[in-house]
Design a protein around this motif. Structure first.
Motif, PDB file in Angstrom:
ATOM      1  N   THR A   1      45.145  -1.251  37.904  1.00  0.00           N
ATOM      2  CA  THR A   1      45.019  -0.588  36.611  1.00  0.00           C
ATOM      3  C   THR A   1      45.273   0.910  36.703  1.00  0.00           C
ATOM      4  N   ALA A   2      44.628   1.565  37.679  1.00  0.00           N
ATOM      5  CA  ALA A   2      44.658   3.025  37.750  1.00  0.00           C
ATOM      6  C   ALA A   2      46.068   3.609  37.798  1.00  0.00           C
ATOM      7  N   PRO A   3      46.970   3.108  38.647  1.00  0.00           N
ATOM      8  CA  PRO A   3      48.306   3.734  38.667  1.00  0.00           C
ATOM      9  C   PRO A   3      49.081   3.532  37.374  1.00  0.00           C
ATOM     10  N   LEU A   4      48.828   2.418  36.680  1.00  0.00           N
ATOM     11  CA  LEU A   4      49.549   2.173  35.429  1.00  0.00           C
ATOM     12  C   LEU A   4      49.049   3.047  34.290  1.00  0.00           C
ATOM     13  N   LEU A   5      47.809   3.518  34.384  1.00  0.00           N
ATOM     14  CA  LEU A   5      47.294   4.432  33.356  1.00  0.00           C
ATOM     15  C   LEU A   5      48.086   5.735  33.310  1.00  0.00           C
ATOM     16  N   PHE A   6      48.621   6.146  34.463  1.00  0.00           N
ATOM     17  CA  PHE A   6      49.361   7.404  34.538  1.00  0.00           C
ATOM     18  C   PHE A   6      50.866   7.214  34.478  1.00  0.00           C
ATOM     19  N   THR A   7      51.340   5.982  34.476  1.00  0.00           N
ATOM     20  CA  THR A   7      52.791   5.756  34.556  1.00  0.00           C
ATOM     21  C   THR A   7      53.325   4.943  33.385  1.00  0.00           C
ATOM     22  N   ALA A   8      52.802   3.752  33.168  1.00  0.00           N
ATOM     23  CA  ALA A   8      53.305   2.887  32.092  1.00  0.00           C
ATOM     24  C   ALA A   8      52.455   2.968  30.839  1.00  0.00           C
ATOM     25  N   LEU A   9      51.206   3.335  30.999  1.00  0.00           N
ATOM     26  CA  LEU A   9      50.229   3.394  29.911  1.00  0.00           C
ATOM     27  C   LEU A   9      50.165   2.029  29.220  1.00  0.00           C
ATOM     28  N   ASN A  10      50.346   1.980  27.900  1.00  0.00           N
ATOM     29  CA  ASN A  10      50.223   0.707  27.186  1.00  0.00           C
ATOM     30  C   ASN A  10      50.736   0.880  25.764  1.00  0.00           C
ATOM     31  N   ASN A  11      51.020  -0.215  25.085  1.00  0.00           N
ATOM     32  CA  ASN A  11      51.257  -0.220  23.646  1.00  0.00           C
ATOM     33  C   ASN A  11      50.997  -1.629  23.134  1.00  0.00           C
ATOM     34  N   ASN A  12      50.993  -1.761  21.826  1.00  0.00           N
ATOM     35  CA  ASN A  12      50.684  -3.046  21.203  1.00  0.00           C
ATOM     36  C   ASN A  12      51.913  -3.753  20.661  1.00  0.00           C
ATOM     37  N   SER A  13      53.067  -3.428  21.187  1.00  0.00           N
ATOM     38  CA  SER A  13      54.297  -4.060  20.706  1.00  0.00           C
ATOM     39  C   SER A  13      55.163  -4.440  21.901  1.00  0.00           C
TER      40      SER A  13
END
Length: 298
Positions: free
Chosen positions: A226-238
């Motif tokens: 989770t941690a590395p993706l918080l700073f790189t890919a983040l997230n969206n709802n689509s």
């Protein structure tokens, strides 16, 4: 004095020996009991976590979970199909990047740099990467890719996952290739084959099951990060774009965000996503054990 009478020292020694043996038996029982209690405690905690995850996660397992994207705040229904797809894409890209680098580096350490100083430095750095917090890798990739690009992206997330997976593959590849008997290499060299041919045709083939196991274990290692993706890919709802630019939906960050939300629907989706990741990692671990069996039989 009767010459046949036992000496006092012998009787004393026997008594001391008996007391020592009795004390050892008591210590053995205490240690066994302590180990058993510790094992039961660990199994109870892990079993409770898994039971709670199964009970809560199965409530959200519906056909919509795998067909609908994540809903907006306060919405009803929805699924996690976009997060599943995003995680699959980034994980596969990450493992595709990490596999050739890890296998080639492990081959160098096992075949060409067994005692060289350069190999010792590489092993030291690899051990550091194995134990490095994943959030530091996320910050590194954020500085390296996200800030210059000006946006989050799936490519940055895949690179971060590849950095995490590479040291696992390096260590496994080196260990498995070191287990290959030297007589196999000598036989190939006796036939006049160069070192590269011996490595490709003999050593890699003999260690193939172990190398594949290392790749599968690395895949399981990065599947829930989770941690590395918080700073790189983040997230969206689509659904994400084909170029993977902008925030990319993924299961780990989705679970983190939805579990902290005040919306029951999001919380239920977080439980379902956590159960899905756990089942995936369990399946990968089982596959790794099945693959490594032929290697152990040799």
């Amino acid at each position: 004095m009767d010459a046949t009478a036992p000496l006092p020292a012998l009787r004393t020694g026997a008594a001391i020996g008996g007391r020592v043996r009795s004390g050892r038996r008591v210590a053995d029982r205490v240690l066994r009991t302590g180990c058993l209690l510790a094992t039961l405690l660990g199994a109870l905690v892990l079993g409770s976590i898994l039971l709670m995850l199964i009970v809560e996660g199965l409530k959200g397992f519906t056909p919509l979970l795998f067909t609908e994207p994540t809903p907006g705040p306060g919405s009803v229904g929805g699924g996690i199909a976009n997060a599943i797809l995003g995680s699959l894409v980034m994980t596969l890209i990450g493992i595709v990047i990490a596999t050739p680098i890890g296998v080639m580096a492990g081959t160098f350490l096992a075949e060409y740099g067994r005692t060289s100083k350069v190999a010792g430095v590489i092993r030291f750095l690899n051990d550091i990467l194995l134990s490095a917090p994943s959030i530091l890798i996320g910050l590194f990739v954020y500085t390296l890719m996200v800030r210059p690009m000006g946006t989050y992206s799936g490519w940055a997330g895949a690179v971060a996952l590849a950095i995490i997976a590479t040291p696992v593959i390096v260590r496994t590849t080196e260990d498995m290739m070191r287990l290959v008997p030297g007589t196999l290499r000598e036989a190939g060299a006796a036939l006049g084959a160069p070192a590269s041919t011996v490595i490709v045709s003999v050593t890699w083939r003999a260690a193939s099951a172990g190398i594949v196991t290392g790749i599968i274990l690395a895949l399981a290692r990065i599947a829930g990060e989770t941690a590395p993706l918080l700073f790189t890919a983040l997230n969206n709802n689509s659904w994400f774009n084909a170029n993977l630019m902008g925030g990319v939906a993924n299961l780990p960050v989705m679970i983190y965000q939805f579990a902290l939300s005040p919306y029951p629907n999001w919380q239920q989706l977080a439980w379902a996503g956590a159960l899905l990741i756990t089942m995936t990692i369990l399946a990968l671990s089982v596959v790794a054990r099945i693959v490594i069996k032929p290697q152990r039989a040799r």
